[in-house]
Design a protein around this motif. Structure first.
Motif, mmCIF file in Angstrom:
data_model
loop_
_atom_site.group_PDB
_atom_site.id
_atom_site.type_symbol
_atom_site.label_atom_id
_atom_site.label_comp_id
_atom_site.label_asym_id
_atom_site.label_seq_id
_atom_site.Cartn_x
_atom_site.Cartn_y
_atom_site.Cartn_z
ATOM 1 N N ASP A 1 -5.214 1.156 3.261
ATOM 2 C CA ASP A 1 -4.961 1.048 1.822
ATOM 3 C C ASP A 1 -4.982 2.440 1.184
ATOM 4 O O ASP A 1 -4.145 2.757 0.364
ATOM 5 C CB ASP A 1 -5.982 0.115 1.162
ATOM 6 C CG ASP A 1 -5.688 -1.347 1.505
ATOM 7 O OD1 ASP A 1 -4.644 -1.617 2.137
ATOM 8 O OD2 ASP A 1 -6.493 -2.221 1.134
ATOM 9 N N HIS B 1 -1.580 -0.782 8.505
ATOM 10 C CA HIS B 1 -1.594 0.181 7.408
ATOM 11 C C HIS B 1 -3.037 0.435 6.988
ATOM 12 O O HIS B 1 -3.935 -0.310 7.380
ATOM 13 C CB HIS B 1 -0.768 -0.335 6.216
ATOM 14 C CG HIS B 1 -1.394 -1.494 5.494
ATOM 15 N ND1 HIS B 1 -1.194 -2.801 5.856
ATOM 16 C CD2 HIS B 1 -2.218 -1.533 4.430
ATOM 17 C CE1 HIS B 1 -1.870 -3.599 5.046
ATOM 18 N NE2 HIS B 1 -2.512 -2.846 4.172
ATOM 19 N N THR C 1 0.817 -1.206 0.000
ATOM 20 C CA THR C 1 0.000 0.000 0.000
ATOM 21 C C THR C 1 0.849 1.254 0.000
ATOM 22 O O THR C 1 2.054 1.206 0.156
ATOM 23 C CB THR C 1 -0.834 0.032 1.269
ATOM 24 O OG1 THR C 1 0.108 0.102 2.324
ATOM 25 C CG2 THR C 1 -1.682 -1.186 1.415
ATOM 26 N N HIS D 1 -5.363 -2.017 9.148
ATOM 27 C CA HIS D 1 -5.368 -3.484 9.145
ATOM 28 C C HIS D 1 -3.967 -4.004 8.909
ATOM 29 O O HIS D 1 -3.065 -3.252 8.546
ATOM 30 C CB HIS D 1 -6.349 -4.020 8.080
ATOM 31 C CG HIS D 1 -6.019 -3.582 6.683
ATOM 32 N ND1 HIS D 1 -6.272 -2.299 6.219
ATOM 33 C CD2 HIS D 1 -5.453 -4.243 5.635
ATOM 34 C CE1 HIS D 1 -5.884 -2.193 4.962
ATOM 35 N NE2 HIS D 1 -5.364 -3.361 4.576
#
Ligand code: AKG
Ligand code: FE2
Length: 470
Positions: A340, A338, A250, A416
């Motif tokens: 997205d 992180h 990401t 997540h």
């Protein structure tokens, strides 16, 4: 009507004191018609922005633009009579650069869409015509930059009635205020607390499904990630397609070498992400997209159309709309939290110029959603490797077990993390594929209320209402 250099507009070049080549455009005649070069500026821009745009446009082009203020919902400036002209890009870019350089450094500022139109209405342009023209200019920008291209689909016998919801959850609850129009007033950055009537309770959504990706489709998707030479699937990712030390993750992680995870080789990644007109989309991906479209249409039944698009390159060309992961227990990979993407904190691009910055789920705005699918052929409970989803205000975590074929639809701004599989998994990769999507529609839901009450995680239960978003 399109303008061509030298015929409708007279072009001559000169030198500015800065040494940059300056161009002088003058309004001119096209057959029997005069071209009027007018600069339309949305009333949503402040006086400073307006004069900056007008000055730079004049300085760079050498024309006195006729300035018109338009009561328009978007923050935009349109150079009428310039679209298609060879200098369009240069002049609009110069204005954009000047606006960006003027913005307060480090702060997220609301972008302005600077674009050109080829409409030629002469002097007598009323407000309604101007608004139509600006709408057309926005559509043209969206088309030119591929900002709203529906994913490729085909006819599929699969239907949403086959899906079974295994997790339906909401997390990260917060009061937010939605602005009118186009900018980031969606969030009240000063207090985050209840303020005025426009406050809205917002939570991120996550829904996991089985039976959307059946075993046949799962196998077809996995086939895109393994080579043809009969690699032993228990020996780690196939090195024909994968390599150590790369990752295709990401925005949060790009540019920061986190460990040396397995990533798809460039060629395999390009093939996987292929889309017309330049490449073919792999059939299994088209099937997955077709099922996702049906599923999302079902969740929004009776609420109007939702257009499912791949995420455009909002973080630049390095962050692709498709990611794959293959953590292996014995390789000791580390994974961190992180997101997205977050439409509120995107760098400047043709996307932010047009859509501005806003909180995900701001009503009427495109919603950034990821579709995560687990692709390993089998996965024992004791091999671990769940995806973990965090509720930042409370620290509560929701874990989803990577059951083969399971699909997770989630808001992209949810924190997540992948978890490395346990030692018991040996060298078996825990494969997953992530399609990053942007959904357009007046109302967009990830779950239909008839699927039951969502499970509320941490702050979504409401005890922490009023807490600040980070
Ligand atoms: O595989 C997973 O559990 C999640 C992958 C992910 O978050 C990503 O690729 O962005
Ligand atoms: Fe992710």
């Amino acid at each position: 009507m399109r303008l061509h250099s030298g015929r409708q507009l007279h072009v001559s070049t000169g030198r500015r004191r800065t040494g940059i080549t300056a161009v002088v455009l003058r309004a001119g005649r096209c057959g029997n018609t005069w071209i009027w070069t007018a600069l339309f500026i949305s009333g949503r821009l402040n006086a400073r922005e307006r004069s900056l745009i007008a000055n730079v446009a004049r300085e760079v082009s050498g024309i006195e633009w006729q300035l018109r203020e338009v009561p328009y919902k978007k923050r935009m400036a349109v150079l009428q009579g310039l679209a298609g002209h060879e200098l369009e890009g240069w002049i609009t870019e110069s204005v954009i650069e000047a606006l960006e350089a003027d913005g307060t450094t480090g702060e997220i500022t609301d972008p302005v869409l600077v674009t050109a139109s080829h409409a030629n209405y002469g002097h007598s342009v009323d407000d309604v015509t101007m608004i139509t023209m600006l709408d057309e200019a926005v559509d043209l920008h969206i088309r030119n930059h591929g900002l709203k291209r529906p994913v490729e689909t085909h006819e599929t016998p699969w239907h949403a009635g086959l899906a079974s919801v295994v997790v339906n959850a909401e997390l990260d609850g917060l009061y937010v205020s939605d602005g009118i129009g186009d900018v980031s007033e969606c969030v009240d950055r000063s207090t985050g607390a209840e303020q005025g009537a426009s406050q809205r309770w917002d939570t991120s959504a996550l829904v996991a499904f089985d039976s959307v990706v059946d075993d046949e489709l799962r196998a077809a998707l996995l086939k895109l990630l393994v080579g043809n030479r009969g690699w032993d699937p228990e020996e780690g990712p196939d090195i024909e397609k994968w390599e150590r030390g790369t990752f295709s993750d990401t925005a949060m992680q790009s540019g920061r070498k986190r460990g040396a995870g397995w990533g798809l080789r460039k060629r395999a990644l390009i093939e996987l992400c292929g889309e017309p007109p330049r490449r073919q989309t792999p059939r299994a991906i088209v099937e997955l997209q077709s099922r996702l479209c049906k599923l999302i249409a079902d969740a929004n039944a009776g609420k109007g159309e939702v257009i499912v698009c791949r995420m455009p390159p909002v973080y630049g060309d390095d962050v692709l709309p498709l990611a794959v992961n293959a953590p292996v227990a014995e390789d000791g990979d580390m994974y961190s939290w992180h997101i997205d993407a977050d439409p509120y904190a995107l760098p400047s691009s043709s996307w932010t110029d047009c859509f501005g910055r806003y909180l995900n789920r701001c009503p009427g705005r495109p919603r950034f959603v990821s579709a995560l699918v687990y692709l390993s052929p089998k996965w024992h409970e004791d091999w671990g490797g769940p995806t973990r989803f965090l509720d930042p205000p409370s620290g509560e975590v929701l874990s989803i077990y990577p059951k083969p074929g399971r699909l997770v639809l989630m808001d992209q701004d949810i924190s997540h993390s992948v978890t490395a599989p346990r030692k018991a998994a040996g060298r078996r990769p825990r494969y997953s594929l992530v399609l990053k999507l942007v959904l357009h529609g007046a109302v967009i839901r990830l779950a239909d209320p008839s699927w039951g009450e969502p499970e509320m995680i941490g702050s979504a239960r409401g005890q922490l209402r009023g807490s600040k978003r980070q």
